[in-house]
Design an enzyme around this catalytic site. Structure first.
Site, PDB file in Angstrom:
ATOM      1  N   ASP A  64      25.627  46.808  38.279  1.00 32.25           N
ATOM      2  CA  ASP A  64      25.864  45.452  38.777  1.00 32.25           C
ATOM      3  C   ASP A  64      25.638  45.340  40.282  1.00 32.25           C
ATOM      4  O   ASP A  64      25.468  46.344  40.981  1.00 32.25           O
ATOM      5  CB  ASP A  64      27.283  44.997  38.403  1.00 32.25           C
ATOM      6  CG  ASP A  64      28.339  46.070  38.669  1.00 32.25           C
ATOM      7  OD1 ASP A  64      28.055  47.012  39.432  1.00 32.25           O
ATOM      8  OD2 ASP A  64      29.435  45.969  38.103  1.00 32.25           O
TER       9      ASP A  64
ATOM     10  N   ASN B   6      41.437  44.391  34.452  1.00 37.39           N
ATOM     11  CA  ASN B   6      41.483  43.445  33.326  1.00 37.39           C
ATOM     12  C   ASN B   6      40.614  43.923  32.153  1.00 37.39           C
ATOM     13  O   ASN B   6      40.304  43.156  31.253  1.00 37.39           O
ATOM     14  CB  ASN B   6      41.054  42.044  33.786  1.00 37.39           C
ATOM     15  CG  ASN B   6      39.623  42.021  34.322  1.00 37.39           C
ATOM     16  OD1 ASN B   6      38.915  43.021  34.267  1.00 37.39           O
ATOM     17  ND2 ASN B   6      39.193  40.876  34.835  1.00 37.39           N
TER      18      ASN B   6
ATOM     19  N   HIS C 135      37.475  45.043  32.398  1.00 38.48           N
ATOM     20  CA  HIS C 135      36.031  44.807  32.495  1.00 38.48           C
ATOM     21  C   HIS C 135      35.256  46.111  32.671  1.00 38.48           C
ATOM     22  O   HIS C 135      35.779  47.104  33.160  1.00 38.48           O
ATOM     23  CB  HIS C 135      35.686  43.764  33.567  1.00 38.48           C
ATOM     24  CG  HIS C 135      35.783  44.208  34.991  1.00 38.48           C
ATOM     25  ND1 HIS C 135      36.310  43.400  35.972  1.00 38.48           N
ATOM     26  CD2 HIS C 135      35.388  45.332  35.628  1.00 38.48           C
ATOM     27  CE1 HIS C 135      36.236  44.028  37.134  1.00 38.48           C
ATOM     28  NE2 HIS C 135      35.692  45.192  36.950  1.00 38.48           N
TER      29      HIS C 135
ATOM     30  N   GLU D 122      33.241  40.390  32.504  1.00 44.75           N
ATOM     31  CA  GLU D 122      34.625  39.932  32.595  1.00 44.75           C
ATOM     32  C   GLU D 122      35.133  39.498  31.219  1.00 44.75           C
ATOM     33  O   GLU D 122      34.341  39.171  30.330  1.00 44.75           O
ATOM     34  CB  GLU D 122      34.693  38.744  33.562  1.00 44.75           C
ATOM     35  CG  GLU D 122      34.350  39.093  34.999  1.00 44.75           C
ATOM     36  CD  GLU D 122      35.512  39.754  35.743  1.00 44.75           C
ATOM     37  OE1 GLU D 122      36.232  40.572  35.148  1.00 44.75           O
ATOM     38  OE2 GLU D 122      35.669  39.448  36.937  1.00 44.75           O
TER      39      GLU D 122
HETATM   40  C1  GLP Z   1      34.324  46.747  39.991  1.00 44.54           C
HETATM   41  C2  GLP Z   1      32.948  47.151  39.413  1.00 44.54           C
HETATM   42  C3  GLP Z   1      33.109  47.972  38.178  1.00 44.54           C
HETATM   43  C4  GLP Z   1      34.179  49.021  38.427  1.00 44.54           C
HETATM   44  C5  GLP Z   1      35.519  48.354  38.520  1.00 44.54           C
HETATM   45  C6  GLP Z   1      36.657  49.289  38.840  1.00 44.54           C
HETATM   46  O1  GLP Z   1      34.567  45.400  39.897  1.00 44.54           O
HETATM   47  N1  GLP Z   1      32.079  46.067  39.137  1.00 44.54           N
HETATM   48  O2  GLP Z   1      31.862  48.552  37.820  1.00 44.54           O
HETATM   49  O3  GLP Z   1      34.218  49.926  37.363  1.00 44.54           O
HETATM   50  O4  GLP Z   1      35.475  47.285  39.433  1.00 44.54           O
HETATM   51  O5  GLP Z   1      36.658  49.605  40.183  1.00 44.54           O
HETATM   52  P1  GLP Z   1      37.505  50.737  40.823  1.00 44.54           P
HETATM   53  O6  GLP Z   1      36.902  52.001  40.374  1.00 44.54           O
HETATM   54  O7  GLP Z   1      37.370  50.532  42.295  1.00 44.54           O
HETATM   55  O8  GLP Z   1      38.899  50.569  40.358  1.00 44.54           O
END
Ligand code: GLP
Length: 245
Positions: free
Chosen positions: A67, A136, A138, A143
């Site tokens: 992404d 959440n 995702h 989402e």
């Molecule tokens: C972000 C990214 C995801 C990631 C998630 C968790 O929004 N788009 O690909 O896995 O959040 O992030 P973190 O590893 O910082 O908790």
């Protein structure tokens, strides 16, 4: 689904890096699906260490990121392109032309998404997809919603995601409202999937994703339907599932 609950983030990173290394050693021209966020930082650091030792070679690897924020240029410190260069690409011998990330500066969503889907199609498929997990539930920026989005799409980020990600932005910067994200179908088409999560704030999402109903309300729950998933969580993130595994 193989689930490992390990002691801490260090152990998680080592184990995840081991799985990625094994993939690259077995297939030097592997297509790796890569993720951003704080979760994979230790994993990437471990890969860099092994690369520096001469144990890993990324010269034939192709990478496809999940992404990117809409509107952030690749040199913006909060863009996922910057993140990937800073935490991995600039430290290993991956070829620049083998790096693929959705183009956040292409403001025509149709063009940005179809271009990325075409690249994914032409890639011959992702061999190993690394995933983090949003609080959440995702994955990528898919989402919670009424339906699983299949292909690359423009996402309006939820308030909870924007808040969770705000910690990475400076005080005077706001988290972009939109992102481009690889779709669930593309993620599910990966031959192997590696999901990592650490920290207490992921415990609920881990339980729902792995043991709850498969529903677009918890996008990661779809992974229950994939037959080659490895999950690595630390004790804090695995707190609510330790009696279930
Ligand atoms: C972000 C990214 C995801 C990631 C998630 C968790 O929004 N788009 O690909 O896995 O959040 O992030 P973190 O590893 O910082 O908790």
């Amino acid at each position: 689904m193989k689930i490992y609950i390990v002691k801490d983030e260090k152990e998680l990173s080592r184990k995840a890096a081991n799985i990625i290394s094994a993939q690259v050693i077995m297939k030097p021209e592997a297509n790796l699906g890569l993720a951003t966020g704080t979760s994979p930082i230790g994993t990437y650091a471990q890969l860099i260490e092994w690369y520096n030792k001469g144990d890993l070679d990324f010269s034939e690897v192709r990478s496809y990121n999940l992404d990117e924020y809409v509107g952030l240029p690749a040199d913006h410190e909060q863009s996922y392109a910057w993140f990937m260069h800073h935490y991995l690409f600039d430290h290993v011998n991956i070829k620049p032309e083998n790096i693929h990330i959705p183009n956040g500066m292409e403001l025509d969503a149709e063009v940005a998404c179809t271009t990325y889907d075409r690249l994914l199609e032409e890639s011959g498929g992702i061999d190993l997809q690394l995933l983090g997990l949003g609080v959440n539930g995702h994955i990528g920026f898919n989402e919670p919603g009424d339906a699983f989005e299949k292909t690359t799409h423009k996402v309006k980020l939820t308030e909870s995601t924007r808040q969770a990600n705000a910690r990475l932005f400076k005080e005077d910067e706001s988290v972009p409202e939109y992102a481009y994200s690889m779709g669930i179908k593309s993620i599910m088409q990966a031959r192997k999937i590696l999901l990592i999560a650490n920290g207490e704030n992921k415990a609920e999402a881990v339980k729902k994703a792995l043991f709850g109903p498969v529903t677009p309300e918890v996008p990661a729950s779809i992974l229950q339907l994939h037959n080659q998933v490895t999950v690595i969580v630390d004790e804090a993130a695995g707190r609510l599932i330790k009696d279930l595994v």
